[in-house]
Design a protein around this motif. Structure first.
Motif, PDB file in Angstrom:
ATOM      1  N   SER A   1       0.801  -1.172  -0.096  1.00 29.53           N
ATOM      2  CA  SER A   1      -0.297  -0.073  -0.109  1.00 29.53           C
ATOM      3  C   SER A   1       0.819   1.332  -0.098  1.00 29.53           C
ATOM      4  O   SER A   1       0.484   2.155  -0.840  1.00 29.53           O
ATOM      5  CB  SER A   1      -0.864  -0.106   1.200  1.00 29.53           C
ATOM      6  OG  SER A   1      -0.106   0.059   2.547  1.00 29.53           O
ATOM      7  N   HIS A   2       1.909   1.208   1.054  1.00 33.15           N
ATOM      8  CA  HIS A   2       2.657   2.613   0.879  1.00 33.15           C
ATOM      9  C   HIS A   2       4.163   2.031   1.611  1.00 33.15           C
ATOM     10  O   HIS A   2       4.246   1.012   2.172  1.00 33.15           O
ATOM     11  CB  HIS A   2       2.087   3.735   1.564  1.00 33.15           C
ATOM     12  CG  HIS A   2       1.758   3.410   3.034  1.00 33.15           C
ATOM     13  ND1 HIS A   2       0.961   2.379   3.336  1.00 33.15           N
ATOM     14  CD2 HIS A   2       2.394   3.980   4.231  1.00 33.15           C
ATOM     15  CE1 HIS A   2       0.632   2.325   4.675  1.00 33.15           C
ATOM     16  NE2 HIS A   2       1.550   3.259   5.416  1.00 33.15           N
TER      17      HIS A   2
ATOM     18  N   TYR B   1       2.433   8.787  -0.525  1.00 34.79           N
ATOM     19  CA  TYR B   1       1.693   8.281  -1.693  1.00 34.79           C
ATOM     20  C   TYR B   1       1.296   6.948  -1.046  1.00 34.79           C
ATOM     21  O   TYR B   1       1.798   6.016  -0.635  1.00 34.79           O
ATOM     22  CB  TYR B   1       2.253   8.115  -2.751  1.00 34.79           C
ATOM     23  CG  TYR B   1       1.581   7.630  -3.835  1.00 34.79           C
ATOM     24  CD1 TYR B   1       0.240   8.324  -4.412  1.00 34.79           C
ATOM     25  CD2 TYR B   1       1.934   6.274  -4.365  1.00 34.79           C
ATOM     26  CE1 TYR B   1      -0.062   7.874  -5.543  1.00 34.79           C
ATOM     27  CE2 TYR B   1       1.041   5.785  -5.349  1.00 34.79           C
ATOM     28  CZ  TYR B   1       0.072   6.466  -5.976  1.00 34.79           C
ATOM     29  OH  TYR B   1      -0.557   5.952  -6.990  1.00 34.79           O
ATOM     30  N   THR B   2      -0.128   6.596  -0.958  1.00 31.81           N
ATOM     31  CA  THR B   2      -0.535   5.314  -0.546  1.00 31.81           C
ATOM     32  C   THR B   2      -1.890   4.909  -1.601  1.00 31.81           C
ATOM     33  O   THR B   2      -2.668   5.727  -1.839  1.00 31.81           O
ATOM     34  CB  THR B   2      -1.233   5.464   0.829  1.00 31.81           C
ATOM     35  OG1 THR B   2      -0.041   6.096   1.613  1.00 31.81           O
ATOM     36  CG2 THR B   2      -1.691   4.246   1.482  1.00 31.81           C
ATOM     37  N   ASN B   3      -1.993   3.572  -1.599  1.00 28.59           N
ATOM     38  CA  ASN B   3      -3.356   2.995  -2.273  1.00 28.59           C
ATOM     39  C   ASN B   3      -3.757   1.820  -1.347  1.00 28.59           C
ATOM     40  O   ASN B   3      -2.893   1.240  -0.784  1.00 28.59           O
ATOM     41  CB  ASN B   3      -2.744   2.284  -3.793  1.00 28.59           C
ATOM     42  CG  ASN B   3      -2.797   3.430  -4.809  1.00 28.59           C
ATOM     43  OD1 ASN B   3      -3.696   4.364  -4.991  1.00 28.59           O
ATOM     44  ND2 ASN B   3      -1.494   3.680  -5.281  1.00 28.59           N
ATOM     45  N   GLY B   4      -5.124   1.790  -1.605  1.00 32.08           N
ATOM     46  CA  GLY B   4      -5.692   0.586  -1.222  1.00 32.08           C
ATOM     47  C   GLY B   4      -6.000  -0.254  -2.667  1.00 32.08           C
ATOM     48  O   GLY B   4      -5.448   0.080  -3.753  1.00 32.08           O
ATOM     49  N   TYR B   5      -6.536  -1.546  -2.300  1.00 32.53           N
ATOM     50  CA  TYR B   5      -6.621  -2.509  -3.465  1.00 32.53           C
ATOM     51  C   TYR B   5      -7.944  -3.114  -3.268  1.00 32.53           C
ATOM     52  O   TYR B   5      -8.507  -3.281  -2.157  1.00 32.53           O
ATOM     53  CB  TYR B   5      -5.671  -3.566  -3.540  1.00 32.53           C
ATOM     54  CG  TYR B   5      -4.261  -2.861  -3.542  1.00 32.53           C
ATOM     55  CD1 TYR B   5      -3.736  -2.224  -4.842  1.00 32.53           C
ATOM     56  CD2 TYR B   5      -3.471  -2.851  -2.565  1.00 32.53           C
ATOM     57  CE1 TYR B   5      -2.578  -1.869  -5.105  1.00 32.53           C
ATOM     58  CE2 TYR B   5      -1.889  -2.162  -2.659  1.00 32.53           C
ATOM     59  CZ  TYR B   5      -1.693  -1.691  -3.918  1.00 32.53           C
ATOM     60  OH  TYR B   5      -0.383  -1.456  -3.867  1.00 32.53           O
TER      61      TYR B   5
ATOM     62  N   PHE C   1      -9.279  -3.578   0.581  1.00 31.02           N
ATOM     63  CA  PHE C   1      -8.245  -3.355   1.543  1.00 31.02           C
ATOM     64  C   PHE C   1      -7.795  -1.671   1.353  1.00 31.02           C
ATOM     65  O   PHE C   1      -7.634  -1.260   0.655  1.00 31.02           O
ATOM     66  CB  PHE C   1      -7.133  -3.942   1.255  1.00 31.02           C
ATOM     67  CG  PHE C   1      -5.855  -3.888   2.000  1.00 31.02           C
ATOM     68  CD1 PHE C   1      -5.705  -4.404   3.221  1.00 31.02           C
ATOM     69  CD2 PHE C   1      -4.894  -2.812   1.733  1.00 31.02           C
ATOM     70  CE1 PHE C   1      -4.560  -4.119   3.981  1.00 31.02           C
ATOM     71  CE2 PHE C   1      -3.573  -2.618   2.495  1.00 31.02           C
ATOM     72  CZ  PHE C   1      -3.585  -3.233   3.849  1.00 31.02           C
ATOM     73  N   CYS C   2      -8.210  -1.107   2.665  1.00 26.68           N
ATOM     74  CA  CYS C   2      -7.901   0.086   2.959  1.00 26.68           C
ATOM     75  C   CYS C   2      -7.042   0.658   4.100  1.00 26.68           C
ATOM     76  O   CYS C   2      -7.712   0.744   5.127  1.00 26.68           O
ATOM     77  CB  CYS C   2      -9.279   0.995   2.795  1.00 26.68           C
ATOM     78  SG  CYS C   2     -10.364   0.823   1.415  1.00 26.68           S
ATOM     79  N   SER C   3      -5.765   0.685   4.008  1.00 30.33           N
ATOM     80  CA  SER C   3      -5.048   1.069   4.864  1.00 30.33           C
ATOM     81  C   SER C   3      -3.517   1.538   4.501  1.00 30.33           C
ATOM     82  O   SER C   3      -3.295   0.918   3.552  1.00 30.33           O
ATOM     83  CB  SER C   3      -4.480  -0.266   5.907  1.00 30.33           C
ATOM     84  OG  SER C   3      -3.836   0.084   7.094  1.00 30.33           O
TER      85      SER C   3
END
Length: 305
Positions: A61-62, A145-149, A210-212
């Motif tokens: 994620s990051h 910079y971050t992404n969930g999936y 997934f959000c973290s």
């Protein structure tokens, strides 16, 4: 069973005796994915019998340590185990340089090819797809910079309606694959038998989001609308809302609001701050907003049939 999530670690910041940083193992529609790789992940994989050889795709994620620092060790172990299959690694721009530099300095040798897919877009994008599963990014808002999936099953073939098929003696078993693929049947008389008459709708494709890590970000709701399972970070309880805002994290109440607005089937909260000794409080607080909520715990398994 189409979707099975194993929590390998679900706490924030530094590892402790019984608190491991973020990592999850997802099995969905015969595919196996590792999501985040905090320190100690490969130990947790062995403890909870996650097959090392089954993983060909890792999603980071990051690049904060509690989500990433276990990756170099894991890749090094794959080298020791003489892995030969390609390993695909998805993560923020810079992940390739950071990872390869560490492996180079430590003189870690690997025969397998590491394929890095570096991400930089602030819009949701399709980053992986095969005949079983698709994966999209969920742009989040954190200190880096971050992404969930979002992992979604591909629609399965239609099911044969054997009761209706039996009414047409001319239809042979050899026709079944074409029927499942959605084709009509043309009888010798020229009559066309509609596929809708011969089949039943397949099960609804399952999905996991997934959000973290992230602060409260309601604009992700359209991306994760109606998912079967949502993991959303809840680093703090509502009494620390100011700290959550400052550190760009979420509270349990905010995670529950996202779940409610997105109409998800089930919410899992995790990424707890070490200041809380009783994590059951996260479930209790989130449940005041969204009823079907559970807490992530190390080794806990969540399944969706």
């Amino acid at each position: 069973m189409s979707l099975r999530l194993t929590i390998l670690g679900c706490h924030s910041a530094t590892p402790r005796i019984n608190a491991f940083p973020t990592s999850q193992y997802l099995e969905i529609n015969s595919r196996n994915f590792l999501i985040d790789c905090g320190e100690g992940t490969q130990r947790q994989m062995r403890k909870y019998k996650v097959g090392f050889s089954k993983i060909d795709h890792i999603f980071i994620s990051h690049l904060h340590g509690d989500h990433y620092y276990g990756l170099v060790g894991l890749l090094s172990t794959y080298g020791i185990l003489s892995r030969e299959k390609d390993m695909h690694i998805f993560g923020p721009k810079g992940i390739k340089k950071a990872t390869m530099q560490m492996l180079k300095i430590s003189e870690s040798h690997a025969k397998f090819n590491m394929v890095f897919h570096e991400l930089s877009s602030n819009e949701s994008e399709l980053i992986f797809e095969d005949d079983k599963v698709s994966v999209r990014t969920i742009p989040l808002k954190h200190r880096v910079y971050t992404n969930g999936y979002l992992f979604t099953e591909k629609e399965k073939p239609r099911k044969l309606n054997m009761l209706n098929i039996s009414g047409y003696p001319e239809i042979d078993r050899a026709d079944y694959l074409n029927i499942k693929a959605g084709k009509d049947v043309v009888l010798s008389s020229g009559e066309i038998v509609s596929n809708l008459e011969l089949t039943l709708n397949p099960p609804k494709p399952l999905s996991f989001a997934f959000c973290s890590d992230t602060c409260y970000k309601p604009d992700i709701v359209p991306i994760i609308k109606n998912v079967d399972l949502l993991y959303h970070e809840a680093t703090f309880l509502d009494d620390r809302q100011g700290l959550a805002k400052k550190t760009k994290h979420s509270t349990s109440i905010e995670a529950a609001k996202i779940a409610k607005e997105a109409n998800v089937s089930k919410l899992i909260v995790g990424h707890y701050s070490g200041r809380y000794k009783d994590i059951s409080l996260f479930k209790k607080e989130a449940a005041t907003v969204f009823e079907n909520v559970d807490i992530a715990e190390t080794g806990k398994v969540f399944s969706v049939d």
